[in-house]
Each structure stands twice: as C-alpha cells, then as structure tokens.
Scaffold this motif. Structure first.
Motif, PDB file in Angstrom:
ATOM      1  N   TRP A 161       0.837  -1.209   0.000  1.00 30.59           N
ATOM      2  CA  TRP A 161       0.000   0.000   0.000  1.00 30.59           C
ATOM      3  C   TRP A 161       0.866   1.251   0.000  1.00 30.59           C
ATOM      4  CZ3 TRP A 161      -4.276   2.236  -1.157  1.00 30.59           C
ATOM      5  CH2 TRP A 161      -4.631   3.444  -0.553  1.00 30.59           C
ATOM      6  N   TRP A 162       1.895   1.274   0.839  1.00 33.62           N
ATOM      7  CA  TRP A 162       2.804   2.425   0.874  1.00 33.62           C
ATOM      8  C   TRP A 162       3.486   2.616  -0.481  1.00 33.62           C
ATOM      9  CZ3 TRP A 162       8.099   2.258   0.060  1.00 33.62           C
ATOM     10  CH2 TRP A 162       8.778   3.465   0.250  1.00 33.62           C
ATOM     11  N   ILE A 167       4.689   5.561  -5.339  1.00 34.42           N
ATOM     12  CA  ILE A 167       5.089   5.553  -6.754  1.00 34.42           C
ATOM     13  C   ILE A 167       4.090   6.317  -7.613  1.00 34.42           C
ATOM     14  CG2 ILE A 167       3.902   3.464  -7.544  1.00 34.42           C
ATOM     15  CD1 ILE A 167       6.515   2.687  -8.946  1.00 34.42           C
ATOM     16  N   SER A 168       2.844   6.415  -7.150  1.00 37.58           N
ATOM     17  CA  SER A 168       1.843   7.189  -7.887  1.00 37.58           C
ATOM     18  C   SER A 168       1.884   8.667  -7.515  1.00 37.58           C
ATOM     19  CB  SER A 168       0.441   6.637  -7.621  1.00 37.58           C
ATOM     20  OG  SER A 168       0.120   6.751  -6.240  1.00 37.58           O
ATOM     21  N   THR A 169       2.816   9.039  -6.632  1.00 34.40           N
ATOM     22  CA  THR A 169       3.017  10.417  -6.143  1.00 34.40           C
ATOM     23  C   THR A 169       1.810  10.956  -5.390  1.00 34.40           C
ATOM     24  OG1 THR A 169       2.244  11.558  -8.153  1.00 34.40           O
ATOM     25  CG2 THR A 169       4.555  10.876  -8.106  1.00 34.40           C
ATOM     26  N   VAL A 170       0.936  10.059  -4.882  1.00 36.27           N
ATOM     27  CA  VAL A 170      -0.209  10.494  -4.077  1.00 36.27           C
ATOM     28  C   VAL A 170       0.243  10.785  -2.650  1.00 36.27           C
ATOM     29  CG1 VAL A 170      -2.441   9.833  -3.127  1.00 36.27           C
ATOM     30  CG2 VAL A 170      -1.870   9.262  -5.489  1.00 36.27           C
ATOM     31  N   VAL A 185      15.001   3.965   0.308  1.00 34.79           N
ATOM     32  CA  VAL A 185      14.087   3.277  -0.605  1.00 34.79           C
ATOM     33  C   VAL A 185      12.987   4.235  -1.062  1.00 34.79           C
ATOM     34  CG1 VAL A 185      12.402   1.421  -0.815  1.00 34.79           C
ATOM     35  CG2 VAL A 185      14.554   1.015   0.392  1.00 34.79           C
ATOM     36  N   ALA A 186      12.460   5.030  -0.125  1.00 33.05           N
ATOM     37  CA  ALA A 186      11.396   5.974  -0.471  1.00 33.05           C
ATOM     38  C   ALA A 186      11.872   7.004  -1.488  1.00 33.05           C
ATOM     39  CB  ALA A 186      10.897   6.670   0.794  1.00 33.05           C
ATOM     40  N   ILE A 194       8.286   9.419 -10.609  1.00 31.18           N
ATOM     41  CA  ILE A 194       8.290  10.590 -11.491  1.00 31.18           C
ATOM     42  C   ILE A 194       8.790  10.200 -12.878  1.00 31.18           C
ATOM     43  CG2 ILE A 194       9.352  12.840 -11.865  1.00 31.18           C
ATOM     44  CD1 ILE A 194       9.397  13.159  -8.799  1.00 31.18           C
ATOM     45  N   ALA A 195       9.844   9.373 -12.920  1.00 32.64           N
ATOM     46  CA  ALA A 195      10.391   8.945 -14.210  1.00 32.64           C
ATOM     47  C   ALA A 195       9.373   8.133 -15.009  1.00 32.64           C
ATOM     48  CB  ALA A 195      11.665   8.130 -13.993  1.00 32.64           C
TER      49      ALA A 195
END
Length: 261
Positions: A161-162, A167-170, A185-186, A194-195
C-alpha cells in the motif's frame, strides 16, 4: 538496435549477448531468494544463512560482470565515466546498511533485456517496470522497517500500500519509513515514480503526434489522388470538347455543301 556506447565497443556487445540471459536468470534467483528471506519470518538460522549466501554470491557475479566489461572496453576510463551509476549501485551494497541497494542491481540487469526496443513496446515495458519496482520496493522497505521502533510499515500488505501511494506520487502519509534505509528506498521510489510518469506522458504524446502525422500524410495522399483524378478528368473533358468541336465543324461543312448554289 544496440545502444550507441555498445556500437563503439563490439567486444562488450558480444559479451552482453553471451551473458545477458544468464544474468537475467540470476537476477530472478536473487529476487526470489530476497523475497523468501523477507517474507518467511519462520526461517531457521541455517536457512537464512543459505539465502544470504545466494544473495551475496549472485551480487558478486554482477560485480564480476562489471569488471569483465571494463576489461573488454577499448576506452576503459570512458566506460567507467559513462557507467558511474552501475559502479555506485555495485559498490554501495558492500555496506551492510545499504544492502537493499542490491535490488537496484537486479533491476539494472533485467532492464538490459528490454531497453533496446522500449519505445516499440512501451506499454509492456512500463507495466513490467511498475510491477517489478513496486514489488522490489515493498520488499526493501519491509526489510528495513519491520522491526524498527515506531514503524508504521510492518506487514507486506502495508508495504505494498505504501509503495502504491508513493510511486503514484499520491502519498497519503498514513504509512511512512522511519529508518535511513527505508527513507533511501522511499527517495528512490519517488524518483522512479516521477520517471515512469514522464515515460507514460511522453509515450502518449508521441503516440498522438505519430497518429496526427500519419493522418496528415493520409489526407495529403488522398488530396494528391483527388488532384490527379481532377487533372485526368480535365484532360478527358478537353479531349471530348475537342472531339465535339471537330464533329461540329464537320456538320457545318456538310450543311454548307448541301445547300443549293
């Protein structure tokens, strides 16, 4: 098509052709062993030692592959300068605190199998990259955070979930890493997110541009065909008019000759 740096280094290109699939298999073994080590909390010490041996041995093979490519390079310092990221990725995991970075090595090796024609199969590439990076990041952050004080990421489900929110920048903020390894890692995951978004956006834009160009080319070709048809029709009409004038002239001549003097 080979990358430009490999065109100038045919020996490295030949080496890659020989070993890339073997290294890809080793990368898959590495990932499976790491996932087993992280997810199976009931492993006995002997089992953990065996998996650690597999992980270390596989990483050493990746190091050897990099050293061989340097030895095969015609311009070795140029090769090192243009592959500094590979060197950093291989060197940093020697520190115990940064061993999760070995997973980036796995991603790099797997990427070598897909990068040559990434644009032609961008959907497959991006989807595969998202799944792979998400799975790797979930394992890595769980490995780093599970036993840390005040950790909010203590299960694989929570880690997934994290990963999705990051990765979706939410970034809901309900779960976050508290250890230096987890934050590393984060940070890597944020950059990857972003890439990937940039790749998707650029690919969609490229698709629209290509379709517009294709449509324009089709319209221009059809207009050219219509113009050619019009030209042919005009020529045919001119021929018909000329024929009608000739017939009219003959009729006039016959009419004049038939009149009494």
């Amino acid at each position: 098509m080979a990358p430009p740096d490999l065109v100038a280094e045919p020996r490295i290109a030949a080496w890659n052709r020989r070993v890339d699939w073997w290294l890809t298999g080793l990368a898959a073994v590495f990932l499976a062993a790491y996932a087993w080590q992280v997810l199976d909390t009931s492993l006995p010490p002997a089992g953990r030692d065996a998996l650690e041996f597999v992980l270390t041995g596989t990483w050493v093979v990746f190091v050897v592959d990099y050293v061989v490519r340097i030895a095969l390079a015609r311009r070795r310092w140029y090769f090192v300068r243009t592959h500094l990221l590979d060197l950093v990725i291989l060197a940093l995991p020697m520190f115990r605190q940064l061993r999760v970075l070995r997973l980036i090595t796995v991603i790099t090796v797997l990427n070598r199998q897909l990068r040559d024609d990434a644009r032609g199969r961008v959907l497959f590439y991006v989807m595969g990259a998202v799944v792979l990076i998400g799975f790797v990041a979930s394992l890595a952050v769980l490995d780093a955070e599970r036993y840390a004080p005040d950790a909010s990421i203590t299960t694989f489900g929570g880690a997934v979930w994290w990963t999705i929110t990051t990765i979706s920048t939410v970034g809901y903020g309900d779960r976050y890493p508290v250890t230096p390894e987890g934050r590393l890692v984060a940070a890597s995951l944020m950059v990857a997110g972003i890439a990937l978004l940039g790749v998707v956006t650029a690919s969609i834009a490229s698709w629209f541009v290509e379709n517009l160009r294709r449509t324009e080319a089709t319209v221009e070709r059809e207009l050219d065909e219509v113009s050619a048809d019009v030209d042919r029709t005009e020529v045919q009409l001119a021929a018909v008019l000329a024929e009608l004038r000739a017939i009219n002239a003959r009729l006039d001549a016959l009419e004049r000759s038939s009149r009494p003097s």
